[in-house]
Design a protein around this motif. Structure first.
Motif, mmCIF file in Angstrom:
data_model
loop_
_atom_site.group_PDB
_atom_site.id
_atom_site.type_symbol
_atom_site.label_atom_id
_atom_site.label_comp_id
_atom_site.label_asym_id
_atom_site.label_seq_id
_atom_site.Cartn_x
_atom_site.Cartn_y
_atom_site.Cartn_z
ATOM 1 N N THR A 4 26.639 38.600 33.860
ATOM 2 C CA THR A 4 26.262 39.549 34.898
ATOM 3 C C THR A 4 24.977 39.067 35.555
ATOM 4 O O THR A 4 24.161 38.383 34.936
ATOM 5 C CB THR A 4 26.057 40.970 34.346
ATOM 6 N N LEU A 5 24.826 39.444 36.825
ATOM 7 C CA LEU A 5 23.633 39.066 37.576
ATOM 8 C C LEU A 5 23.141 40.284 38.345
ATOM 9 O O LEU A 5 23.895 40.906 39.087
ATOM 10 C CB LEU A 5 23.949 37.927 38.550
ATOM 11 N N SER A 6 21.874 40.626 38.138
ATOM 12 C CA SER A 6 21.240 41.708 38.889
ATOM 13 C C SER A 6 20.309 41.102 39.933
ATOM 14 O O SER A 6 19.568 40.152 39.649
ATOM 15 C CB SER A 6 20.454 42.620 37.943
ATOM 16 N N PHE A 7 20.346 41.653 41.135
ATOM 17 C CA PHE A 7 19.579 41.109 42.253
ATOM 18 C C PHE A 7 19.384 42.203 43.294
ATOM 19 O O PHE A 7 19.979 43.283 43.205
ATOM 20 C CB PHE A 7 20.320 39.912 42.872
ATOM 21 N N THR A 8 18.561 41.922 44.274
ATOM 22 C CA THR A 8 18.322 42.859 45.368
ATOM 23 C C THR A 8 18.977 42.335 46.636
ATOM 24 O O THR A 8 18.767 41.184 47.011
ATOM 25 C CB THR A 8 16.815 43.059 45.612
ATOM 26 N N ALA A 9 19.795 43.185 47.255
ATOM 27 C CA ALA A 9 20.501 42.802 48.472
ATOM 28 C C ALA A 9 19.876 43.499 49.673
ATOM 29 O O ALA A 9 19.703 44.728 49.661
ATOM 30 C CB ALA A 9 21.976 43.170 48.370
ATOM 31 N N ILE A 18 21.628 45.572 42.930
ATOM 32 C CA ILE A 18 23.057 45.393 42.680
ATOM 33 C C ILE A 18 23.236 44.579 41.407
ATOM 34 O O ILE A 18 22.438 43.683 41.107
ATOM 35 C CB ILE A 18 23.733 44.641 43.846
ATOM 36 N N THR A 19 24.303 44.868 40.660
ATOM 37 C CA THR A 19 24.688 44.047 39.514
ATOM 38 C C THR A 19 26.158 43.691 39.636
ATOM 39 O O THR A 19 27.004 44.574 39.781
ATOM 40 C CB THR A 19 24.443 44.778 38.185
ATOM 41 N N LEU A 20 26.463 42.400 39.606
ATOM 42 C CA LEU A 20 27.840 41.928 39.677
ATOM 43 C C LEU A 20 28.176 41.105 38.436
ATOM 44 O O LEU A 20 27.328 40.425 37.876
ATOM 45 C CB LEU A 20 28.062 41.072 40.928
ATOM 46 N N SER A 21 29.447 41.167 38.057
ATOM 47 C CA SER A 21 29.963 40.386 36.937
ATOM 48 C C SER A 21 30.696 39.160 37.482
ATOM 49 O O SER A 21 31.378 39.248 38.518
ATOM 50 C CB SER A 21 30.909 41.244 36.105
ATOM 51 N N ALA A 84 26.841 41.291 52.934
ATOM 52 C CA ALA A 84 25.417 41.130 52.621
ATOM 53 C C ALA A 84 25.197 41.007 51.116
ATOM 54 O O ALA A 84 24.365 40.211 50.657
ATOM 55 C CB ALA A 84 24.625 42.304 53.182
ATOM 56 N N VAL A 85 25.937 41.797 50.337
ATOM 57 C CA VAL A 85 25.820 41.729 48.878
ATOM 58 C C VAL A 85 26.250 40.357 48.362
ATOM 59 O O VAL A 85 25.587 39.755 47.503
ATOM 60 C CB VAL A 85 26.658 42.854 48.234
#
Length: 292
Positions: A4-9, A18-21, A84-85
């Motif tokens: 998983t990666l958490s980042f700011t969009a 946002i957090t995406l797998s 954008a995400v």
């Protein structure tokens, strides 16, 4: 391996956490893989190993699908926001202008990333958005029915159905031309993914106003369409070619809407050809298909 990666969009609604797998494997130029609505990144499993021999393959669960959480409250699951995400996701990974391949909704997103000149090449498999309004209503009706069925079926029944070719056909024949080839475990997992997709209703709602009318002028584009696609009909591929005249249009004989499982070798070859930096410019000017 899953991560998983958490980042700011930086979305149109301000910066959002946002957090995406995702999974990442292989070596070479980066290739981002985007699945369709109600599906998950495992849709790419039949071709991921082949692709990873030549590419740094990144398969991501879109927001609200698979193991990725839905977007924060108040943030729409629409095309500008999701684009954008995805751009912010690539930046957070340290990936600069990857190649991108997408199926269905993922194909629509891949084209938008190309239109924003955020990727090196675009390869789409039955991309959404080239429909007439009647075709869109037909597709959305099928998707809604699939979602309703997935949510209504008890898990033990799904598991029992998945053990037979007839059962796998009953569960997945809308999207696969050869559903009996799908493994029982994969059918169970994707039925659960469809039933549990937090972003399904919001994404489908946003899609009601989507209609692709603009070319993607700055990057090479390949559009591939299964001849047995029952969800987004193959004639939409010819329409896509008219809108994007420099795109390469490829026919996928005997394949359905999600062709990666129907013919993994063919689909992998199309994706690798579409993302070859030296040949991409030549591919973008060719028309390599017969009547779809």
């Amino acid at each position: 391996m899953s991560a998983t990666l958490s980042f700011t969009a930086p979305t149109e609604h301000g910066p959002q956490d946002i957090t995406l797998s995702y999974t990442r494997a292989g070596a070479g130029e980066p290739l981002l893989l985007l699945h369709g609505i109600g599906h998950h990144r495992q849709a790419w499993d039949p071709v991921a190993g082949i692709l990873a021999t030549e590419r740094d393959v990144i398969a991501v669960d879109l927001p609200g699908f698979g193991r990725s959480s839905a977007l924060p409250r108040g943030l729409p699951h629409d095309l500008p926001t999701t684009t954008a995400v995805l751009a912010a996701f690539c930046a957070a990974l340290g990936v600069d202008r990857p190649h991108v391949a997408g199926n269905s909704l993922g194909g629509l997103l891949a084209l938008e990333l190309g239109r924003e000149n955020l990727v090196r090449s675009v390869t789409t498999l039955s991309p959404a958005g080239f429909w007439t309004q009647a075709e869109r209503r037909y597709a959305f009706g099928l998707l809604t029915g699939m979602r309703r069925t997935a949510r209504a079926l008890p898990l033990p029944l799904v598991e029992r159905l998945s053990r037979t070719a007839a059962g796998r056909t009953a569960l997945t024949s809308t999207i696969y031309a050869r559903p009996a080839r799908r493994s029982p475990e994969a059918v169970v997992a994707e039925t659960l993914a469809l039933a549990r997709a937090e972003g399904f209703a919001e994404t489908l709602r946003a899609g009601r106003t989507v209609l692709v009318t603009d070319d993607v002028p700055d990057v090479p584009v390949t559009v591939a369409w299964g001849t047995r696609d029952r969800l987004l009909l193959p004639r939409q591929g010819v329409r896509a070619k008219r809108i994007m005249p420099r795109a390469r249009l490829v026919r996928l004989p005997g394949c359905g809407h999600v062709p990666m499982n129907d013919d993994p070798a063919l689909v992998a070859r199309v994706l690798l050809d579409g993302s070859r930096a030296q040949s991409a410019r030549a591919l973008s000017t060719s028309f390599s298909t017969v009547a779809l």
